[in-house]
Write a protein that holds these residues in place. Sequence first.
Motif, PDB file in Angstrom:
ATOM      1  N   UNK A  72       0.792  -1.224   0.000  1.00 15.87           N
ATOM      2  CA  UNK A  72       0.000   0.000   0.000  1.00 15.87           C
ATOM      3  C   UNK A  72       0.818   1.265   0.000  1.00 15.87           C
ATOM      4  N   UNK A  73       2.038   1.209   0.494  1.00 12.39           N
ATOM      5  CA  UNK A  73       2.888   2.408   0.528  1.00 12.39           C
ATOM      6  C   UNK A  73       3.317   2.843  -0.868  1.00 12.39           C
ATOM      7  N   UNK A  74       3.135   1.975  -1.855  1.00 10.47           N
ATOM      8  CA  UNK A  74       3.542   2.279  -3.229  1.00 10.47           C
ATOM      9  C   UNK A  74       2.342   2.432  -4.163  1.00 10.47           C
ATOM     10  N   UNK A  75       1.132   2.455  -3.603  1.00  9.56           N
ATOM     11  CA  UNK A  75      -0.080   2.537  -4.402  1.00  9.56           C
ATOM     12  C   UNK A  75      -0.946   3.711  -3.955  1.00  9.56           C
ATOM     13  N   UNK A  76      -1.789   4.197  -4.859  1.00  6.90           N
ATOM     14  CA  UNK A  76      -2.706   5.286  -4.535  1.00  6.90           C
ATOM     15  C   UNK A  76      -4.075   4.767  -4.109  1.00  6.90           C
ATOM     16  N   UNK A  77      -4.397   3.525  -4.453  1.00  5.22           N
ATOM     17  CA  UNK A  77      -5.654   2.899  -4.049  1.00  5.22           C
ATOM     18  C   UNK A  77      -5.545   1.393  -4.281  1.00  5.22           C
ATOM     19  N   UNK A  78      -6.461   0.640  -3.699  1.00  3.10           N
ATOM     20  CA  UNK A  78      -6.509  -0.798  -3.954  1.00  3.10           C
ATOM     21  C   UNK A  78      -7.931  -1.193  -4.339  1.00  3.10           C
ATOM     22  N   UNK A  79      -8.030  -2.292  -5.068  1.00  2.00           N
ATOM     23  CA  UNK A  79      -9.320  -2.845  -5.448  1.00  2.00           C
ATOM     24  C   UNK A  79      -9.268  -4.344  -5.180  1.00  2.00           C
ATOM     25  N   UNK A  80     -10.181  -4.833  -4.379  1.00  2.00           N
ATOM     26  CA  UNK A  80     -10.173  -6.244  -3.983  1.00  2.00           C
ATOM     27  C   UNK A  80     -11.009  -7.051  -4.969  1.00  2.00           C
ATOM     28  N   UNK A  81     -10.354  -7.978  -5.638  1.00  4.56           N
ATOM     29  CA  UNK A  81     -11.048  -8.882  -6.558  1.00  4.56           C
ATOM     30  C   UNK A  81     -11.479 -10.131  -5.802  1.00  4.56           C
ATOM     31  N   UNK A  82     -12.695 -10.112  -5.264  1.00  8.00           N
ATOM     32  CA  UNK A  82     -13.126 -11.214  -4.397  1.00  8.00           C
ATOM     33  C   UNK A  82     -13.235 -12.532  -5.142  1.00  8.00           C
ATOM     34  N   UNK A  83     -13.494 -12.516  -6.457  1.00  4.73           N
ATOM     35  CA  UNK A  83     -13.619 -13.774  -7.187  1.00  4.73           C
ATOM     36  C   UNK A  83     -12.347 -14.606  -7.069  1.00  4.73           C
ATOM     37  N   UNK A  84     -11.210 -14.013  -7.465  1.00  2.92           N
ATOM     38  CA  UNK A  84      -9.946 -14.744  -7.396  1.00  2.92           C
ATOM     39  C   UNK A  84      -9.452 -14.900  -5.959  1.00  2.92           C
ATOM     40  N   UNK A  85      -9.675 -13.872  -5.133  1.00  5.08           N
ATOM     41  CA  UNK A  85      -9.191 -13.951  -3.752  1.00  5.08           C
ATOM     42  C   UNK A  85      -9.812 -15.150  -3.031  1.00  5.08           C
ATOM     43  N   UNK A  86     -11.109 -15.355  -3.201  1.00  6.98           N
ATOM     44  CA  UNK A  86     -11.745 -16.508  -2.565  1.00  6.98           C
ATOM     45  C   UNK A  86     -11.243 -17.813  -3.167  1.00  6.98           C
ATOM     46  N   UNK A  87     -11.059 -17.828  -4.481  1.00  7.57           N
ATOM     47  CA  UNK A  87     -10.587 -19.052  -5.132  1.00  7.57           C
ATOM     48  C   UNK A  87      -9.220 -19.460  -4.596  1.00  7.57           C
ATOM     49  N   UNK A  88      -8.309 -18.484  -4.478  1.00  8.52           N
ATOM     50  CA  UNK A  88      -6.969 -18.800  -3.992  1.00  8.52           C
ATOM     51  C   UNK A  88      -6.976 -19.124  -2.499  1.00  8.52           C
ATOM     52  N   UNK A  89      -7.801 -18.427  -1.736  1.00 13.50           N
ATOM     53  CA  UNK A  89      -7.831 -18.631  -0.293  1.00 13.50           C
ATOM     54  C   UNK A  89      -8.441 -19.975   0.082  1.00 13.50           C
ATOM     55  N   UNK A  90      -9.509 -20.349  -0.616  1.00 19.67           N
ATOM     56  CA  UNK A  90     -10.242 -21.571  -0.285  1.00 19.67           C
ATOM     57  C   UNK A  90      -9.831 -22.765  -1.144  1.00 19.67           C
ATOM     58  N   UNK A  91      -8.930 -22.536  -2.110  1.00 25.71           N
ATOM     59  CA  UNK A  91      -8.512 -23.613  -3.024  1.00 25.71           C
ATOM     60  C   UNK A  91      -9.727 -24.285  -3.648  1.00 25.71           C
ATOM     61  N   UNK A  92     -10.689 -23.471  -4.104  1.00 25.83           N
ATOM     62  CA  UNK A  92     -11.926 -23.981  -4.685  1.00 25.83           C
ATOM     63  C   UNK A  92     -12.313 -23.122  -5.877  1.00 25.83           C
ATOM     64  N   UNK A  93     -12.549 -23.776  -7.004  1.00 25.91           N
ATOM     65  CA  UNK A  93     -12.966 -23.093  -8.218  1.00 25.91           C
ATOM     66  C   UNK A  93     -14.484 -22.947  -8.204  1.00 25.91           C
ATOM     67  N   UNK A  94     -14.967 -21.721  -8.268  1.00 24.15           N
ATOM     68  CA  UNK A  94     -16.408 -21.487  -8.154  1.00 24.15           C
ATOM     69  C   UNK A  94     -17.193 -22.030  -9.340  1.00 24.15           C
ATOM     70  N   UNK A  95     -16.533 -22.302 -10.481  1.00 26.79           N
ATOM     71  CA  UNK A  95     -17.249 -22.853 -11.632  1.00 26.79           C
ATOM     72  C   UNK A  95     -17.122 -24.364 -11.726  1.00 26.79           C
ATOM     73  N   UNK A  96     -16.421 -24.979 -10.780  1.00 25.62           N
ATOM     74  CA  UNK A  96     -16.322 -26.433 -10.720  1.00 25.62           C
ATOM     75  C   UNK A  96     -17.408 -26.935  -9.784  1.00 25.62           C
ATOM     76  N   UNK A  97     -18.446 -27.559 -10.358  1.00 24.08           N
ATOM     77  CA  UNK A  97     -19.604 -27.956  -9.564  1.00 24.08           C
ATOM     78  C   UNK A  97     -19.253 -28.932  -8.443  1.00 24.08           C
ATOM     79  N   UNK A  98     -18.103 -29.606  -8.547  1.00 19.45           N
ATOM     80  CA  UNK A  98     -17.731 -30.570  -7.522  1.00 19.45           C
ATOM     81  C   UNK A  98     -17.225 -29.911  -6.243  1.00 19.45           C
ATOM     82  N   UNK A  99     -16.719 -28.684  -6.353  1.00 20.36           N
ATOM     83  CA  UNK A  99     -16.189 -28.004  -5.172  1.00 20.36           C
ATOM     84  C   UNK A  99     -16.784 -26.615  -4.980  1.00 20.36           C
ATOM     85  N   UNK A 100     -17.760 -26.242  -5.823  1.00 20.11           N
ATOM     86  CA  UNK A 100     -18.329 -24.889  -5.745  1.00 20.11           C
ATOM     87  C   UNK A 100     -18.940 -24.601  -4.383  1.00 20.11           C
ATOM     88  N   UNK A 101     -19.398 -25.636  -3.674  1.00 20.63           N
ATOM     89  CA  UNK A 101     -20.014 -25.418  -2.356  1.00 20.63           C
ATOM     90  C   UNK A 101     -19.008 -24.900  -1.332  1.00 20.63           C
TER      91      UNK A 101
END
Length: 582
Positions: A452-481
Amino acid sequence: MTLALTGHAVGRGIAIGRSHLAEGSELEIGEYRIGADEVDKEIRRYRNAIDAARHQLEELAGRVSRNVGIGAAEIIQTHVLMLSDSRLRDGTEDHIRRELCNAEWALQMQLERMLLEFRSLDDEYIRSRGEDVAQVVRLVQNKLNEEAADKPFENMPDRLADTLVISRELTPGELAILHERGVAGIVTEHGGPTSHTAILAKSLGIPTVMGVRRAQSLLREGEILVLDGGLGVVYADPDEAISNHYLEVQRITRRFKNSLEAIRDLPAVSLDGQRISLQANAERPAELQMARDEGASGIGLYRTEFLYLQGAPPDEETQLAEFAAAIALLGGIPLTIRTLDLGADKSTDYLDFSQLRRCANPALGLRAVRLCLRDTDLFKTQLRAILRASALGPVRCLIPMLTSVQEIRMVHLLLDESREELEERGLDYDREMPVGGMIEVPAAALAIEELGRHLDFISVGTNDLLQYTLAADRVDEQVAHLYDLQHPGVVRLLRHIFREAEALRLPATVCGEAAGDRQYTRLLLALGLKEFSMHPGRLLEVKQVVRETDIPKARAALSHWFNLPPGSPPMSLLQVINESQR
């Protein structure tokens, strides 16, 4: 007996009426040989078909622009541009010359090669552009086949009120024609939620379900249907309970829409007096215009990938022209331009889909800023265009998928070089143009204090952030839950991001799908979010929730949930927060 069919929920809303099965037959594409002396004639026949298809689309776009709106016509124009795609044109003509075969077969072979490349991509949005290519090719094949119908839906009734059209697939142009005729709802066997047809259905407010397998064979002409565009369900021959339920839903929906209209011109201010910024995600003029109409305070995410889907990458002037048009249309509200967010296996002096592939872990590969920092000529072309656009109106530059301070420093270095090049050419730009970063990777989220010290603003991309955090692909019906914004780990990570941003006085926005989902609005407000960016069609819904929320009470409820003693009965976080507002 009621039959329930499911597909992709595309255009929200309820449609009740009788079915009409759209006529259409698959062209049989056969192969035959031509002589070497017939090659030039066959290529001329192919080019004439391209010209005829272009003329039909341009004529349709003009009529649709007058009768439906500029946004619908603009989407049809993307198909016009695809007719000029060098890979489609040159690949087909080369196949005719090399294999000495007819134009129909050569075109089909080139289409299959291109579709194979599209299907290998990880990005759902980019994959869906393959549908557009297939639709354009189908039109050209019709022109090559003299017996094929020249006009879409020429045997369909002129008025389609209380009619649900069932089709194998629809192009954006065909959908616009159905809208002109007052269609109540749409069901297709093919197509997905990110296709241009789906985007148009959403913007026109047509209840639509796409990807319903065997819809034309399972549904009968003239039978009563109920279509739930929000759930992606179609009921054939609904029983009394289902019919009554959806008639009541229609009444509730009308009241809900009326309540949204009542707040259209009111500010997004919470019950305790906090003003919240509601911005829009967009990429094309139709969405930009919708954002203005719905009262967006800015464009929090302007995607630029569409510029790279026409074959060779766009030059600086082409990109500047698109940005300038967007700025003019927005009339002074800020435009946040996200730099290229594609993936590739290697750096080249050009970028097309033969360079994009599915790797062992595509979401973890060479993409977004990683690709741009590897192909700096490609990146600097876009940076110069963004800088020049900043001289025309309020513009911010947003860098996707940052993970380290080193990446930010390299971006700033390239920006400095781009500024120097513009100054040498005597071209103006905003020397104070804000530069922000997308927080999509957990490592970046945990390193906000440093980044943040090198940026003027941030934008949180929740789609990818959740995918990486939960190790779950939201479009994969087997793990979307498993893909759940209420997961304690995700909630704590978001709270950390917003707290660190506030400590740095760094504006923070959420631009993922969660920002436009009204069930999460109070949770995000409780976490400290002040800026949302979403699909323009969700702005009024989120504004309504903001205006009905006491943020201090929501924060107290969140704190209570965090501090529940071990062994307490499980409680839904959303339920806890919503109950705090009663």
